[in-house]
Design a protein around this motif. Structure first.
Motif, PDB file in Angstrom:
ATOM      1  N   LYS A 167      72.523 -72.438  55.707  1.00  0.00           N
ATOM      2  CA  LYS A 167      72.147 -73.328  54.612  1.00  0.00           C
ATOM      3  C   LYS A 167      72.487 -72.668  53.285  1.00  0.00           C
ATOM      4  O   LYS A 167      72.125 -71.524  53.041  1.00  0.00           O
ATOM      5  CB  LYS A 167      70.647 -73.656  54.669  1.00  0.00           C
ATOM      6  CG  LYS A 167      70.220 -74.701  53.664  1.00  0.00           C
ATOM      7  CD  LYS A 167      68.745 -75.065  53.853  1.00  0.00           C
ATOM      8  CE  LYS A 167      68.320 -76.169  52.901  1.00  0.00           C
ATOM      9  NZ  LYS A 167      66.894 -76.518  53.070  1.00  0.00           N
ATOM     10  N   LEU A 168      73.220 -73.406  52.415  1.00  0.00           N
ATOM     11  CA  LEU A 168      73.664 -72.881  51.132  1.00  0.00           C
ATOM     12  C   LEU A 168      73.120 -73.740  49.996  1.00  0.00           C
ATOM     13  O   LEU A 168      72.760 -74.896  50.185  1.00  0.00           O
ATOM     14  CB  LEU A 168      75.194 -72.856  51.060  1.00  0.00           C
ATOM     15  CG  LEU A 168      75.922 -72.037  52.132  1.00  0.00           C
ATOM     16  CD1 LEU A 168      77.401 -72.313  52.102  1.00  0.00           C
ATOM     17  CD2 LEU A 168      75.671 -70.561  51.899  1.00  0.00           C
ATOM     18  N   SER A 169      73.113 -73.151  48.795  1.00  0.00           N
ATOM     19  CA  SER A 169      72.710 -73.865  47.588  1.00  0.00           C
ATOM     20  C   SER A 169      73.750 -73.601  46.512  1.00  0.00           C
ATOM     21  O   SER A 169      74.200 -72.465  46.345  1.00  0.00           O
ATOM     22  CB  SER A 169      71.330 -73.396  47.125  1.00  0.00           C
ATOM     23  OG  SER A 169      70.997 -73.973  45.882  1.00  0.00           O
ATOM     24  N   ASN A 196      77.221 -70.702  41.037  1.00  0.00           N
ATOM     25  CA  ASN A 196      76.040 -69.947  41.486  1.00  0.00           C
ATOM     26  C   ASN A 196      75.688 -70.267  42.943  1.00  0.00           C
ATOM     27  O   ASN A 196      74.556 -70.622  43.263  1.00  0.00           O
ATOM     28  CB  ASN A 196      74.853 -70.262  40.571  1.00  0.00           C
ATOM     29  CG  ASN A 196      73.691 -69.302  40.809  1.00  0.00           C
ATOM     30  OD1 ASN A 196      73.855 -68.233  41.386  1.00  0.00           O
ATOM     31  ND2 ASN A 196      72.518 -69.701  40.366  1.00  0.00           N
ATOM     32  N   VAL A 197      76.673 -70.148  43.837  1.00  0.00           N
ATOM     33  CA  VAL A 197      76.431 -70.456  45.250  1.00  0.00           C
ATOM     34  C   VAL A 197      75.650 -69.316  45.908  1.00  0.00           C
ATOM     35  O   VAL A 197      75.947 -68.139  45.707  1.00  0.00           O
ATOM     36  CB  VAL A 197      77.768 -70.710  45.987  1.00  0.00           C
ATOM     37  CG1 VAL A 197      78.674 -69.508  45.950  1.00  0.00           C
ATOM     38  CG2 VAL A 197      77.510 -71.139  47.433  1.00  0.00           C
ATOM     39  N   THR A 198      74.616 -69.664  46.660  1.00  0.00           N
ATOM     40  CA  THR A 198      73.777 -68.671  47.322  1.00  0.00           C
ATOM     41  C   THR A 198      73.427 -69.134  48.731  1.00  0.00           C
ATOM     42  O   THR A 198      73.448 -70.330  49.024  1.00  0.00           O
ATOM     43  CB  THR A 198      72.464 -68.427  46.553  1.00  0.00           C
ATOM     44  OG1 THR A 198      71.751 -69.662  46.454  1.00  0.00           O
ATOM     45  CG2 THR A 198      72.736 -67.878  45.169  1.00  0.00           C
ATOM     46  N   VAL A 199      73.125 -68.159  49.577  1.00  0.00           N
ATOM     47  CA  VAL A 199      72.678 -68.463  50.939  1.00  0.00           C
ATOM     48  C   VAL A 199      71.168 -68.670  50.908  1.00  0.00           C
ATOM     49  O   VAL A 199      70.420 -67.802  50.468  1.00  0.00           O
ATOM     50  CB  VAL A 199      73.039 -67.322  51.910  1.00  0.00           C
ATOM     51  CG1 VAL A 199      72.432 -67.591  53.285  1.00  0.00           C
ATOM     52  CG2 VAL A 199      74.540 -67.169  52.023  1.00  0.00           C
ATOM     53  N   PRO A 255      69.035 -65.519  43.618  1.00  0.00           N
ATOM     54  CA  PRO A 255      69.844 -66.275  42.648  1.00  0.00           C
ATOM     55  C   PRO A 255      70.106 -65.497  41.365  1.00  0.00           C
ATOM     56  O   PRO A 255      71.238 -65.457  40.882  1.00  0.00           O
ATOM     57  CB  PRO A 255      68.993 -67.528  42.391  1.00  0.00           C
ATOM     58  CG  PRO A 255      68.207 -67.705  43.640  1.00  0.00           C
ATOM     59  CD  PRO A 255      67.882 -66.311  44.092  1.00  0.00           C
ATOM     60  N   LEU A 256      69.059 -64.854  40.804  1.00  0.00           N
ATOM     61  CA  LEU A 256      69.241 -64.082  39.575  1.00  0.00           C
ATOM     62  C   LEU A 256      70.138 -62.882  39.821  1.00  0.00           C
ATOM     63  O   LEU A 256      71.076 -62.614  39.052  1.00  0.00           O
ATOM     64  CB  LEU A 256      67.883 -63.605  39.044  1.00  0.00           C
ATOM     65  CG  LEU A 256      67.933 -62.648  37.847  1.00  0.00           C
ATOM     66  CD1 LEU A 256      68.594 -63.311  36.659  1.00  0.00           C
ATOM     67  CD2 LEU A 256      66.533 -62.155  37.484  1.00  0.00           C
ATOM     68  N   SER A 308      76.923 -61.460  48.174  1.00  0.00           N
ATOM     69  CA  SER A 308      75.753 -61.828  48.975  1.00  0.00           C
ATOM     70  C   SER A 308      74.810 -60.636  49.007  1.00  0.00           C
ATOM     71  O   SER A 308      75.243 -59.481  49.013  1.00  0.00           O
ATOM     72  CB  SER A 308      76.151 -62.234  50.398  1.00  0.00           C
ATOM     73  OG  SER A 308      76.627 -61.117  51.132  1.00  0.00           O
ATOM     74  N   VAL A 309      73.513 -60.938  48.986  1.00  0.00           N
ATOM     75  CA  VAL A 309      72.489 -59.890  48.996  1.00  0.00           C
ATOM     76  C   VAL A 309      71.560 -60.156  50.171  1.00  0.00           C
ATOM     77  O   VAL A 309      71.037 -61.264  50.322  1.00  0.00           O
ATOM     78  CB  VAL A 309      71.685 -59.873  47.684  1.00  0.00           C
ATOM     79  CG1 VAL A 309      70.624 -58.777  47.732  1.00  0.00           C
ATOM     80  CG2 VAL A 309      72.605 -59.649  46.492  1.00  0.00           C
ATOM     81  N   SER A 310      71.367 -59.159  51.012  1.00  0.00           N
ATOM     82  CA  SER A 310      70.468 -59.308  52.157  1.00  0.00           C
ATOM     83  C   SER A 310      69.699 -58.012  52.364  1.00  0.00           C
ATOM     84  O   SER A 310      70.150 -56.931  52.000  1.00  0.00           O
ATOM     85  CB  SER A 310      71.256 -59.669  53.429  1.00  0.00           C
ATOM     86  OG  SER A 310      72.185 -58.651  53.753  1.00  0.00           O
ATOM     87  N   LYS A 311      68.509 -58.150  52.973  1.00  0.00           N
ATOM     88  CA  LYS A 311      67.678 -56.982  53.270  1.00  0.00           C
ATOM     89  C   LYS A 311      67.518 -56.898  54.779  1.00  0.00           C
ATOM     90  O   LYS A 311      67.019 -57.815  55.421  1.00  0.00           O
ATOM     91  CB  LYS A 311      66.315 -57.118  52.594  1.00  0.00           C
ATOM     92  CG  LYS A 311      65.425 -55.875  52.738  1.00  0.00           C
ATOM     93  CD  LYS A 311      64.166 -56.022  51.882  1.00  0.00           C
ATOM     94  CE  LYS A 311      63.305 -54.756  51.956  1.00  0.00           C
ATOM     95  NZ  LYS A 311      62.622 -54.631  53.252  1.00  0.00           N
ATOM     96  N   ARG A 312      67.981 -55.804  55.351  1.00  0.00           N
ATOM     97  CA  ARG A 312      67.879 -55.568  56.783  1.00  0.00           C
ATOM     98  C   ARG A 312      66.965 -54.382  57.009  1.00  0.00           C
ATOM     99  O   ARG A 312      67.361 -53.234  56.822  1.00  0.00           O
ATOM    100  CB  ARG A 312      69.258 -55.323  57.394  1.00  0.00           C
ATOM    101  CG  ARG A 312      70.228 -56.488  57.177  1.00  0.00           C
ATOM    102  CD  ARG A 312      71.599 -56.180  57.713  1.00  0.00           C
ATOM    103  NE  ARG A 312      72.550 -57.242  57.370  1.00  0.00           N
ATOM    104  CZ  ARG A 312      73.853 -57.191  57.601  1.00  0.00           C
ATOM    105  NH1 ARG A 312      74.362 -56.106  58.194  1.00  0.00           N
ATOM    106  NH2 ARG A 312      74.631 -58.196  57.250  1.00  0.00           N
ATOM    107  N   GLY A 313      65.732 -54.686  57.385  1.00  0.00           N
ATOM    108  CA  GLY A 313      64.754 -53.618  57.544  1.00  0.00           C
ATOM    109  C   GLY A 313      64.440 -52.999  56.205  1.00  0.00           C
ATOM    110  O   GLY A 313      63.941 -53.658  55.297  1.00  0.00           O
ATOM    111  N   THR A 314      64.775 -51.739  56.045  1.00  0.00           N
ATOM    112  CA  THR A 314      64.503 -51.034  54.791  1.00  0.00           C
ATOM    113  C   THR A 314      65.778 -50.820  53.971  1.00  0.00           C
ATOM    114  O   THR A 314      65.781 -50.048  53.012  1.00  0.00           O
ATOM    115  CB  THR A 314      63.862 -49.668  55.087  1.00  0.00           C
ATOM    116  OG1 THR A 314      64.757 -48.895  55.910  1.00  0.00           O
ATOM    117  CG2 THR A 314      62.538 -49.831  55.804  1.00  0.00           C
ATOM    118  N   VAL A 315      66.867 -51.495  54.357  1.00  0.00           N
ATOM    119  CA  VAL A 315      68.153 -51.335  53.676  1.00  0.00           C
ATOM    120  C   VAL A 315      68.542 -52.645  53.008  1.00  0.00           C
ATOM    121  O   VAL A 315      68.529 -53.708  53.641  1.00  0.00           O
ATOM    122  CB  VAL A 315      69.261 -50.899  54.668  1.00  0.00           C
ATOM    123  CG1 VAL A 315      70.593 -50.746  53.935  1.00  0.00           C
ATOM    124  CG2 VAL A 315      68.874 -49.593  55.354  1.00  0.00           C
TER     125      VAL A 315
END
Length: 297
Positions: free
Chosen positions: A6-8, A59-62, A136-137, A152-159
């Motif tokens: 899903k994208l915005s 400003n496309v984001t996941v 988004p920011l 793209s920005v994602s958090k996997r566990g502590t990374v």
């Protein structure tokens, strides 16, 4: 379908449908909310979609990746195992509120110092707790860096993993000025994708007034500089005088059509006619919408 993402995007539904249809990308669950449009695509087309909406103005984001696999937990008959499992889950949950490492990947990895500084301003820093990432920011500010076409920005566990892609050819450096009004009038709409709006709809502004400021408020309440991305629609009142040989229906219609030189949506408020040595003069008062934008090309 578990492989849908899903994208915005900041764009009208018509633009999303047109661009994705042209690229033969299947589209699902299209919805419009304010200035943003959300939709779903197959995860294998994700990078292609980001390339289509590469400009920072979109400003496309996941919003959400594919469904997370469910797992079953089996209860143990032993009380000690239950306590141990509960303690383990508590420790893991607590640790995952921290960020122990920030990784910048992709062809834009050389921008790691700038990306790390942006993350720090947004409250994401190695060795410190981080419950939520304002994606988004964060993405808007990273996309504003020179040559960046995908992020793209994602958090996997502590990374925290930041994927940054760059295109060195044909890139345009963003303007770092505030958006100021080139005309005087009433603000109809103000959209600040990046930056802080200084006015609101219904407010009167003068030429030169600041509409969007190149700054944002950090989580600690401090103001930080950034680029402005956005636009404002301003209703302007104007008047023109049009000369004609005589006062006739044809002359009147020709005079009224002159307001379309300002805008196709110009609205006539009043029209008066007076005699002149050459025939007649039509004095026309009207309004039109002027759109001022910055870094939206």
């Amino acid at each position: 379908m578990n492989n849908l993402v899903k994208l915005s995007v900041v764009a009208p539904p018509e633009t999303v449908i047109k661009k994705l249809s042209r690229a033969q990308i299947a589209l699902y669950d299209l919805k419009k909310t304010g200035v943003r449009t959300t939709f779903c695509v197959h995860d294998k087309t994700l990078k292609k979609v980001f390339a289509i909406f590469a400009h920072p103005c979109y400003n496309v984001t996941v919003v959400k990746y594919g469904a997370v696999r469910s797992f079953l937990t089996r209860a143990s008959a032993r009380a000690g195992a239950l306590v141990g499992a509960a303690l383990f889950i508590a420790i893991v949950t607590f640790c995952q509120t921290f960020v122990f490492k920030v990784e910048v990947t992709g062809s834009g990895a050389y921008l790691s110092p700038e990306v790390t500084a942006i993350l720090r301003d947004c409250g994401v820093e190695a060795g410190k707790p981080c419950k939520n990432i304002d994606s988004p920011l964060t993405i808007s500010r990273i996309m504003a860096l020179p040559s960046v076409t995908f992020c793209s920005v994602s958090k996997r566990g502590t990374v925290v993993i930041v994927d940054v892609e760059c295109d060195e050819e044909g890139s345009i450096s963003p303007r770092r000025d505030p958006l100021v009004s080139p005309v005087a009038g009433e603000v109809v709409r103000i959209v600040a994708i990046c930056g802080t709006p200084c006015v609101e709809a219904g407010q009167q502004v003068s030429a030169g007034d600041e509409l969007i400021s190149p700054r944002y408020t950090a989580a600690d309440g401090t103001f930080n500089s950034c680029i402005c991305v956005g636009y404002a629609d301003i209703r302007v009142r104007a008047s023109i005088s049009v000369a004609a040989e005589d006062d006739s229906e044809k002359s009147l219609q020709s005079a009224l059509s002159a307001v379309n030189l300002y805008s196709d949506g110009a609205e006539v408020l009043s029209c008066t006619v007076k005699q002149s040595s050459q025939g007649v003069i039509y004095d026309i008062d009207f309004t039109y919408i002027h759109t001022a934008s910055i870094n939206m090309q």
